[in-house]
Design a protein around this motif. Structure first.
Motif, PDB file in Angstrom:
ATOM      1  N   ALA A   1       0.831  -1.203   0.000  1.00 47.19           N
ATOM      2  CA  ALA A   1       0.000   0.000   0.000  1.00 47.19           C
ATOM      3  C   ALA A   1       0.870   1.259   0.000  1.00 47.19           C
ATOM      4  O   ALA A   1       0.590   2.218  -0.739  1.00 47.19           O
ATOM      5  CB  ALA A   1      -0.923  -0.015   1.219  1.00 47.19           C
ATOM      6  N   TRP A   2       1.907   1.259   0.820  1.00 49.87           N
ATOM      7  CA  TRP A   2       2.784   2.435   0.882  1.00 49.87           C
ATOM      8  C   TRP A   2       3.515   2.648  -0.440  1.00 49.87           C
ATOM      9  O   TRP A   2       3.569   3.774  -0.951  1.00 49.87           O
ATOM     10  CB  TRP A   2       3.792   2.299   2.027  1.00 49.87           C
ATOM     11  CG  TRP A   2       4.670   3.516   2.132  1.00 49.87           C
ATOM     12  CD1 TRP A   2       4.329   4.726   2.646  1.00 49.87           C
ATOM     13  CD2 TRP A   2       6.016   3.637   1.649  1.00 49.87           C
ATOM     14  NE1 TRP A   2       5.393   5.608   2.523  1.00 49.87           N
ATOM     15  CE2 TRP A   2       6.433   4.965   1.926  1.00 49.87           C
ATOM     16  CE3 TRP A   2       6.908   2.764   1.036  1.00 49.87           C
ATOM     17  CZ2 TRP A   2       7.701   5.428   1.596  1.00 49.87           C
ATOM     18  CZ3 TRP A   2       8.173   3.223   0.701  1.00 49.87           C
ATOM     19  CH2 TRP A   2       8.558   4.545   0.983  1.00 49.87           C
ATOM     20  N   ILE A   3       4.055   1.567  -1.001  1.00 47.11           N
ATOM     21  CA  ILE A   3       4.760   1.676  -2.283  1.00 47.11           C
ATOM     22  C   ILE A   3       3.820   2.218  -3.356  1.00 47.11           C
ATOM     23  O   ILE A   3       4.182   3.091  -4.153  1.00 47.11           O
ATOM     24  CB  ILE A   3       5.315   0.306  -2.713  1.00 47.11           C
ATOM     25  CG1 ILE A   3       6.418  -0.169  -1.747  1.00 47.11           C
ATOM     26  CG2 ILE A   3       5.851   0.366  -4.155  1.00 47.11           C
ATOM     27  CD1 ILE A   3       7.668   0.659  -1.760  1.00 47.11           C
ATOM     28  N   ARG A   4       2.607   1.697  -3.398  1.00 50.80           N
ATOM     29  CA  ARG A   4       1.637   2.156  -4.399  1.00 50.80           C
ATOM     30  C   ARG A   4       1.372   3.655  -4.257  1.00 50.80           C
ATOM     31  O   ARG A   4       1.263   4.371  -5.259  1.00 50.80           O
ATOM     32  CB  ARG A   4       0.324   1.381  -4.250  1.00 50.80           C
ATOM     33  CG  ARG A   4       0.381   0.002  -4.851  1.00 50.80           C
ATOM     34  CD  ARG A   4      -0.876  -0.799  -4.541  1.00 50.80           C
ATOM     35  NE  ARG A   4      -0.926  -1.956  -5.432  1.00 50.80           N
ATOM     36  CZ  ARG A   4      -1.457  -1.935  -6.636  1.00 50.80           C
ATOM     37  NH1 ARG A   4      -2.023  -0.842  -7.085  1.00 50.80           N
ATOM     38  NH2 ARG A   4      -1.439  -3.006  -7.404  1.00 50.80           N
ATOM     39  N   ASP A   5       1.276   4.120  -3.055  1.00 48.50           N
ATOM     40  CA  ASP A   5       1.012   5.546  -2.864  1.00 48.50           C
ATOM     41  C   ASP A   5       2.197   6.413  -3.280  1.00 48.50           C
ATOM     42  O   ASP A   5       2.007   7.588  -3.633  1.00 48.50           O
ATOM     43  CB  ASP A   5       0.645   5.821  -1.409  1.00 48.50           C
ATOM     44  CG  ASP A   5      -0.857   6.017  -1.238  1.00 48.50           C
ATOM     45  OD1 ASP A   5      -1.604   5.704  -2.188  1.00 48.50           O
ATOM     46  OD2 ASP A   5      -1.275   6.481  -0.164  1.00 48.50           O
ATOM     47  N   GLN A   6       3.408   5.868  -3.217  1.00 45.56           N
ATOM     48  CA  GLN A   6       4.580   6.626  -3.674  1.00 45.56           C
ATOM     49  C   GLN A   6       4.562   6.776  -5.194  1.00 45.56           C
ATOM     50  O   GLN A   6       5.079   7.749  -5.746  1.00 45.56           O
ATOM     51  CB  GLN A   6       5.893   5.951  -3.245  1.00 45.56           C
ATOM     52  CG  GLN A   6       6.011   5.690  -1.755  1.00 45.56           C
ATOM     53  CD  GLN A   6       5.602   6.890  -0.919  1.00 45.56           C
ATOM     54  OE1 GLN A   6       6.221   7.951  -1.000  1.00 45.56           O
ATOM     55  NE2 GLN A   6       4.567   6.729  -0.111  1.00 45.56           N
ATOM     56  N   ILE A   7       3.948   5.786  -5.870  1.00 47.42           N
ATOM     57  CA  ILE A   7       3.855   5.834  -7.334  1.00 47.42           C
ATOM     58  C   ILE A   7       2.667   6.687  -7.773  1.00 47.42           C
ATOM     59  O   ILE A   7       2.773   7.513  -8.676  1.00 47.42           O
ATOM     60  CB  ILE A   7       3.737   4.402  -7.894  1.00 47.42           C
ATOM     61  CG1 ILE A   7       5.000   3.597  -7.569  1.00 47.42           C
ATOM     62  CG2 ILE A   7       3.479   4.424  -9.406  1.00 47.42           C
ATOM     63  CD1 ILE A   7       4.912   2.125  -7.914  1.00 47.42           C
ATOM     64  N   SER A   8       1.526   6.474  -7.117  1.00 45.91           N
ATOM     65  CA  SER A   8       0.309   7.217  -7.447  1.00 45.91           C
ATOM     66  C   SER A   8      -0.512   7.390  -6.169  1.00 45.91           C
ATOM     67  O   SER A   8      -1.105   6.419  -5.676  1.00 45.91           O
ATOM     68  CB  SER A   8      -0.501   6.452  -8.502  1.00 45.91           C
ATOM     69  OG  SER A   8      -1.692   7.148  -8.793  1.00 45.91           O
ATOM     70  N   ASN A   9      -0.504   8.611  -5.671  1.00 43.29           N
ATOM     71  CA  ASN A   9      -1.169   8.881  -4.400  1.00 43.29           C
ATOM     72  C   ASN A   9      -2.648   8.483  -4.449  1.00 43.29           C
ATOM     73  O   ASN A   9      -3.375   8.860  -5.373  1.00 43.29           O
ATOM     74  CB  ASN A   9      -1.044  10.366  -4.060  1.00 43.29           C
ATOM     75  CG  ASN A   9      -1.524  10.666  -2.652  1.00 43.29           C
ATOM     76  OD1 ASN A   9      -1.338   9.843  -1.747  1.00 43.29           O
ATOM     77  ND2 ASN A   9      -2.141  11.814  -2.459  1.00 43.29           N
ATOM     78  N   GLY A  10      -3.068   7.709  -3.461  1.00 48.60           N
ATOM     79  CA  GLY A  10      -4.457   7.282  -3.385  1.00 48.60           C
ATOM     80  C   GLY A  10      -4.726   5.920  -4.003  1.00 48.60           C
ATOM     81  O   GLY A  10      -5.863   5.440  -3.966  1.00 48.60           O
ATOM     82  N   SER A  11      -3.695   5.285  -4.568  1.00 47.02           N
ATOM     83  CA  SER A  11      -3.892   3.996  -5.239  1.00 47.02           C
ATOM     84  C   SER A  11      -3.658   2.809  -4.306  1.00 47.02           C
ATOM     85  O   SER A  11      -3.674   1.671  -4.755  1.00 47.02           O
ATOM     86  CB  SER A  11      -2.950   3.882  -6.444  1.00 47.02           C
ATOM     87  OG  SER A  11      -1.594   3.868  -6.025  1.00 47.02           O
ATOM     88  N   PHE A  12      -3.488   3.084  -3.024  1.00 46.04           N
ATOM     89  CA  PHE A  12      -3.105   2.040  -2.069  1.00 46.04           C
ATOM     90  C   PHE A  12      -4.097   0.890  -1.975  1.00 46.04           C
ATOM     91  O   PHE A  12      -3.727  -0.235  -1.657  1.00 46.04           O
ATOM     92  CB  PHE A  12      -2.898   2.651  -0.683  1.00 46.04           C
ATOM     93  CG  PHE A  12      -4.154   3.215  -0.079  1.00 46.04           C
ATOM     94  CD1 PHE A  12      -4.930   2.452   0.771  1.00 46.04           C
ATOM     95  CD2 PHE A  12      -4.545   4.528  -0.353  1.00 46.04           C
ATOM     96  CE1 PHE A  12      -6.084   2.976   1.348  1.00 46.04           C
ATOM     97  CE2 PHE A  12      -5.697   5.054   0.200  1.00 46.04           C
ATOM     98  CZ  PHE A  12      -6.477   4.282   1.046  1.00 46.04           C
ATOM     99  N   SER A  13      -5.384   1.165  -2.245  1.00 45.35           N
ATOM    100  CA  SER A  13      -6.398   0.117  -2.079  1.00 45.35           C
ATOM    101  C   SER A  13      -7.006  -0.328  -3.405  1.00 45.35           C
ATOM    102  O   SER A  13      -8.095  -0.894  -3.432  1.00 45.35           O
ATOM    103  CB  SER A  13      -7.513   0.603  -1.151  1.00 45.35           C
ATOM    104  OG  SER A  13      -8.163   1.735  -1.721  1.00 45.35           O
ATOM    105  N   ASP A  14      -6.294  -0.096  -4.497  1.00 45.42           N
ATOM    106  CA  ASP A  14      -6.830  -0.406  -5.827  1.00 45.42           C
ATOM    107  C   ASP A  14      -6.738  -1.901  -6.121  1.00 45.42           C
ATOM    108  O   ASP A  14      -5.764  -2.378  -6.701  1.00 45.42           O
ATOM    109  CB  ASP A  14      -6.068   0.395  -6.876  1.00 45.42           C
ATOM    110  CG  ASP A  14      -6.586   0.138  -8.288  1.00 45.42           C
ATOM    111  OD1 ASP A  14      -7.701  -0.413  -8.405  1.00 45.42           O
ATOM    112  OD2 ASP A  14      -5.877   0.490  -9.246  1.00 45.42           O
ATOM    113  N   LEU A  15      -7.753  -2.651  -5.754  1.00 44.11           N
ATOM    114  CA  LEU A  15      -7.770  -4.091  -6.004  1.00 44.11           C
ATOM    115  C   LEU A  15      -8.069  -4.414  -7.463  1.00 44.11           C
ATOM    116  O   LEU A  15      -7.722  -5.499  -7.946  1.00 44.11           O
ATOM    117  CB  LEU A  15      -8.805  -4.777  -5.098  1.00 44.11           C
ATOM    118  CG  LEU A  15      -8.499  -4.787  -3.602  1.00 44.11           C
ATOM    119  CD1 LEU A  15      -9.637  -5.463  -2.844  1.00 44.11           C
ATOM    120  CD2 LEU A  15      -7.186  -5.497  -3.311  1.00 44.11           C
ATOM    121  N   ASN A  16      -8.715  -3.491  -8.184  1.00 46.01           N
ATOM    122  CA  ASN A  16      -9.031  -3.767  -9.586  1.00 46.01           C
ATOM    123  C   ASN A  16      -7.777  -3.985 -10.423  1.00 46.01           C
ATOM    124  O   ASN A  16      -7.807  -4.709 -11.417  1.00 46.01           O
ATOM    125  CB  ASN A  16      -9.846  -2.617 -10.185  1.00 46.01           C
ATOM    126  CG  ASN A  16     -11.290  -2.643  -9.717  1.00 46.01           C
ATOM    127  OD1 ASN A  16     -11.888  -3.711  -9.585  1.00 46.01           O
ATOM    128  ND2 ASN A  16     -11.851  -1.469  -9.458  1.00 46.01           N
TER     129      ASN A  16
END
Length: 241
Positions: A186-201
């Motif tokens: 989740a943290w790594i994802r937010d570093q790439i695109s803020n707010g994408s931490f919970s993107d299960l799709n």
């Protein structure tokens, strides 16, 4: 062994087998990310893993808890080695707070690695030789794309193999570890695109189901082809599922 080799070949090349491009696309890595994961030239992952014990390598036999724990130990070795490199080589491309978080992740992965090593005792596989030559540790994008792939894969690996663990204590520990891996992801994802931490799709190719709120889950036969990109050590795989 002959039948096990046949199973591995089928898993990697059949109609229902692993599709790397589809997987990478679903991960959202795009062209740059695909290059990161494919540049080591292991087009046939089976070549990477066959007959490992005959070449001074290691054996992953998934017949029991020892095999599952060694599988987790192998993946934790890979992650611990990666973040050790990130902390040592990439500090100039990240902020102070990002470096602090990367150091925390490194320590978590080392703790996971050492837990499995101690739990397995004399049954533990040896130290794996890793290959991060495809990662540009001077590039924020390269480091984050690789970290994202590792963390998403780590979550999928634990979720996809946990049901095979027979010892309750190990199952509890696996649950505690995979939740930490999900926090990393989740943290790594937010570093790439803020707010994408919970993107299960974006993780449906890894088995995630957003409609049910379920995270990714992949069996070892799907996880190992990706991990092979970064592992030099020959590994003999038996009874894989």
């Amino acid at each position: 062994m002959k039948s096990e080799q046949a199973n591995l070949t089928t898993a990697g090349s059949g109609k229902e087998g692993y599709n790397r491009r589809k997987f990478l696309s679903a991960l959202g890595l795009g062209t740059a990310g695909a290059a990161v994961l494919s540049s080591c030239g292991h087009n046939d992952w089976y070549d990477q893993f066959r007959d490992g014990n005959k070449n001074g390598g290691a054996t992953l036999d998934f017949k029991d808890d020892i095999g599952i724990l060694n599988y987790a130990y192998a993946l934790e070795q890979l992650e611990a080695a990666f973040y050790t490199e990130v902390v040592a080589k990439s500090s100039s491309v990240f902020s102070a707070s990002q470096n602090a978080f990367f150091n925390d992740i490194k320590l978590h992965e080392i703790a996971h690695r050492e837990f499995f090593k101690k739990a397995l005792g004399s049954n533990a596989i040896g130290n794996l030789e890793v290959d991060f030559s495809s990662v540009n540790f001077s590039s924020k994008d390269s480091v984050l794309a690789t970290a994202k792939a590792f963390e998403d894969l780590g979550v999928a690996a634990y979720n996809g193999a946990g049901y095979k663990i027979m010892t309750e204590a190990y199952l509890v520990i696996a649950g505690q570890i995979v939740s930490v891996e999900a926090r990393h992801a989740a943290w790594i994802r937010d570093q790439i695109s803020n707010g994408s931490f919970s993107d299960l799709n974006s993780l449906t190719a890894l088995g995630a189901d957003n409609s049910k709120g379920l995270d990714a889950a992949l069996p070892p036969s799907k996880v190992l082809p990706i991990a092979a990109t970064y592992i030099k050590t020959k590994i003999d795989v038996k009874n894989v599922f």
